[in-house]
Structures are given as structure tokens and as C-alpha cells.
Scaffold this motif. Structure first.
Motif, mmCIF file in Angstrom:
data_model
loop_
_atom_site.group_PDB
_atom_site.id
_atom_site.type_symbol
_atom_site.label_atom_id
_atom_site.label_comp_id
_atom_site.label_asym_id
_atom_site.label_seq_id
_atom_site.Cartn_x
_atom_site.Cartn_y
_atom_site.Cartn_z
ATOM 1 N N ILE A 103 -8.273 3.482 -2.809
ATOM 2 C CA ILE A 103 -6.968 3.170 -2.219
ATOM 3 C C ILE A 103 -6.482 4.316 -1.336
ATOM 4 O O ILE A 103 -5.935 4.102 -0.240
ATOM 5 N N LEU A 134 0.813 -1.209 0.000
ATOM 6 C CA LEU A 134 0.000 0.000 0.000
ATOM 7 C C LEU A 134 0.851 1.265 0.000
ATOM 8 O O LEU A 134 0.625 2.179 -0.801
ATOM 9 N N LEU A 154 -7.348 4.454 2.466
ATOM 10 C CA LEU A 154 -6.902 3.406 3.386
ATOM 11 C C LEU A 154 -5.772 3.915 4.276
ATOM 12 O O LEU A 154 -4.908 4.667 3.832
ATOM 13 N N ALA A 164 -2.137 5.169 -7.201
ATOM 14 C CA ALA A 164 -3.498 5.689 -7.051
ATOM 15 C C ALA A 164 -3.521 7.214 -7.073
ATOM 16 O O ALA A 164 -4.453 7.827 -7.607
ATOM 17 N N ALA A 198 0.828 0.863 -4.210
ATOM 18 C CA ALA A 198 -0.564 1.208 -4.517
ATOM 19 C C ALA A 198 -0.859 2.695 -4.313
ATOM 20 O O ALA A 198 -1.525 3.324 -5.146
ATOM 21 N N ASN A 199 -0.384 3.273 -3.213
ATOM 22 C CA ASN A 199 -0.690 4.681 -2.940
ATOM 23 C C ASN A 199 -0.146 5.637 -4.000
ATOM 24 O O ASN A 199 -0.887 6.486 -4.506
ATOM 25 N N LEU A 206 -5.413 -4.332 -5.615
ATOM 26 C CA LEU A 206 -5.376 -3.071 -6.357
ATOM 27 C C LEU A 206 -6.095 -3.221 -7.690
ATOM 28 O O LEU A 206 -5.773 -4.112 -8.482
ATOM 29 N N VAL A 262 -2.275 -4.822 -0.232
ATOM 30 C CA VAL A 262 -3.669 -4.557 -0.585
ATOM 31 C C VAL A 262 -3.972 -5.113 -1.971
ATOM 32 O O VAL A 262 -3.081 -5.204 -2.818
ATOM 33 N N ALA A 312 -8.951 4.305 -8.499
ATOM 34 C CA ALA A 312 -8.122 3.232 -7.947
ATOM 35 C C ALA A 312 -8.755 2.778 -6.641
ATOM 36 O O ALA A 312 -8.937 3.585 -5.723
ATOM 37 N N ILE A 313 -9.096 1.488 -6.557
ATOM 38 C CA ILE A 313 -9.787 0.954 -5.389
ATOM 39 C C ILE A 313 -9.140 -0.354 -4.948
ATOM 40 O O ILE A 313 -8.360 -0.959 -5.684
ATOM 41 N N ASN A 314 -9.490 -0.775 -3.734
ATOM 42 C CA ASN A 314 -9.039 -2.090 -3.277
ATOM 43 C C ASN A 314 -10.092 -3.154 -3.578
ATOM 44 O O ASN A 314 -9.982 -4.293 -3.143
#
Length: 215
Positions: free
Chosen positions: A185, A160, A188, A168, A164-165, A199, A197, A178-180
Motif C-alpha cells: 500500500i 488510500l 502506491l 499500512a 489505507a496509508n 486493502l 484501494v 499491508a498490500i492492495n
């Protein structure tokens, strides 16, 4: 605070596939375990046929290319992810491990114009987040790295804080989502530095379509 994945896609080096560096810049006062919406800037480099950079400082996403003079030059590209797409990116070899909602979504995409989606989709999968991501910024698409039933993948696989962060952050700045699987994302709050996470990101309407399959 700078959080970084210094060599994304490193398992692809011996096959000469594009790799890259992902980075996130966070306010020092909040420590590293803060939601992605607090990011001050984020971006990623791609080391491929060209050496390129996508970066946002909270405003529009900017694209740069490394020139022969050793400097990065503005590519003159207004970075925006198309709202709709007919292209998805997922490692289909893991199909037997997917949760029912992911399997149903991909099955409907594969059914093509005679299926419930009533249109044909292409699949693209490089296996390098920065390479798959660059393509989506360039021409749209949806990227899925879901949680699945394999040991170690139950909560997703990508980190994350430093994968991912930052991705996102760029995706939302370029008009995508962008979601989990359920929530953005960037909303979170990481529990640990290396928290993982699921993604899903890309063209906004297609991410919304995927979310409708969730139980």
C-alpha cells in the motif's frame, strides 16, 4: 499536511460499536498526493470501552490509553503484529461478488484442518476499520477489504490517502504487511484525494499466503 478520516465506522454508531479517527501526517512540500512511504507519522484513535491511540512517528508503534485524569498514558505494550495467525476478518456476506482469488483463499481457510491449509481458522468482522485493526495489532490476524464486482467497489472501497496509508504505515512499523493484493500500500501514488484501494493487511506470513492466490 494532515489527512484524516474523522469518524471511521460511523455507520456503526447507532449499534454502539467502536468507532475512531484515523490520521496521516505528510510533508507539506509534497502535497497530499504522495506515496504513503513519505508519511512523517500516522495513527488512529479507537472510541470504545476504552479510548485508545496507536501512533508511529516512523519508529516503533506506541499505544496509549485515555485515563480518568483526561490525559493519555503509555500502555506499556510493545506493539508487534504476530507473524502467523489463524484468524481472518472479511465481510463474508459479499462472497458472491468476490474475485476468484479472494474466494479461493477464504474457501481454503474455511475448509479447516481437513482442507489444503490443514488448520482451523476463526473469522472476526466488526465492520469498523479501527476496531478490526486494533484487534490485529493486539493478537494478529489478516484483514481483507478486497475489490469486488459490485458497482462502486471495482477498485476497492477504502480511501488510500486517509484510511489505507496510515493503517499500512502502522502495520509495517509493527512488523506486519499491508498490500492492495499485489503491491505494498505504501508504494502506491494516489491519483486523487479520495482514491479508493483494496486493502489486505495483518500478520506478514498470512498476507504472503493470500498473495500466492493472486493470478
Amino acid at each position: 499536511i494532515v489527512a484524516s478520516d474523522p469518524l471511521d465506522g460511523s455507520s456503526n454508531i447507532d449499534t454502539n460499536v467502536s468507532v475512531g479517527t484515523i490520521f496521516s501526517i505528510l510533508p507539506a512540500s509534497g502535497g497530499v498526493l504522495q506515496p504513503g512511504r513519505n508519511q512523517l507519522a500516522a495513527g488512529f484513535f479507537v472510541y470504545g470501552p476504552q479510548t485508545t491511540l496507536l501512533v508511529s512517528f516512523g519508529g516503533p508503534v506506541m499505544a496509549f490509553q485515555l485515563g480518568d485524569d483526561g490525559h493519555f498514558h503509555d500502555m506499556g505494550w510493545s506493539v508487534s503484529i504476530t507473524t502467523d495467525t489463524r484468524e481472518f476478518s472479511i465481510n463474508a456476506s459479499n462472497m458472491r461478488h468476490w474475485r476468484p482469488d479472494v474466494a479461493a483463499y477464504i474457501a481454503d481457510c474455511l475448509a479447516g484442518e481437513t482442507g489444503p491449509r490443514k488448520m482451523n481458522f476463526n473469522m472476526r468482522w466488526v465492520g469498523s476499520l479501527v476496531a478490526d485493526g486494533w484487534r490485529i495489532f493486539r493478537r494478529g490476524g489478516i484483514f481483507l477489504y478486497p475489490a469486488d464486482a459490485r458497482r462502486g467497489y471495482e477498485a476497492g472501497r477504502l480511501r488510500l490517502v486517509y484510511e489505507a496509508n496510515p493503517v499500512a504505515f502502522l502495520v509495517e512499523a509493527a512488523g506486519g504487511k499491508a498490500i492492495n493484493g499485489d503491491v505494498p500500500i505504501l508504494d502506491l501514488v494516489p491519483e486523487t484525494l479520495h482514491a479508493r484501494v483494496p486493502l489486505v493487511f495483518g500478520s506478514a506470513n498470512e498476507v504472503d499466503e493470500f498473495a500466492r492466490y493472486r493470478p
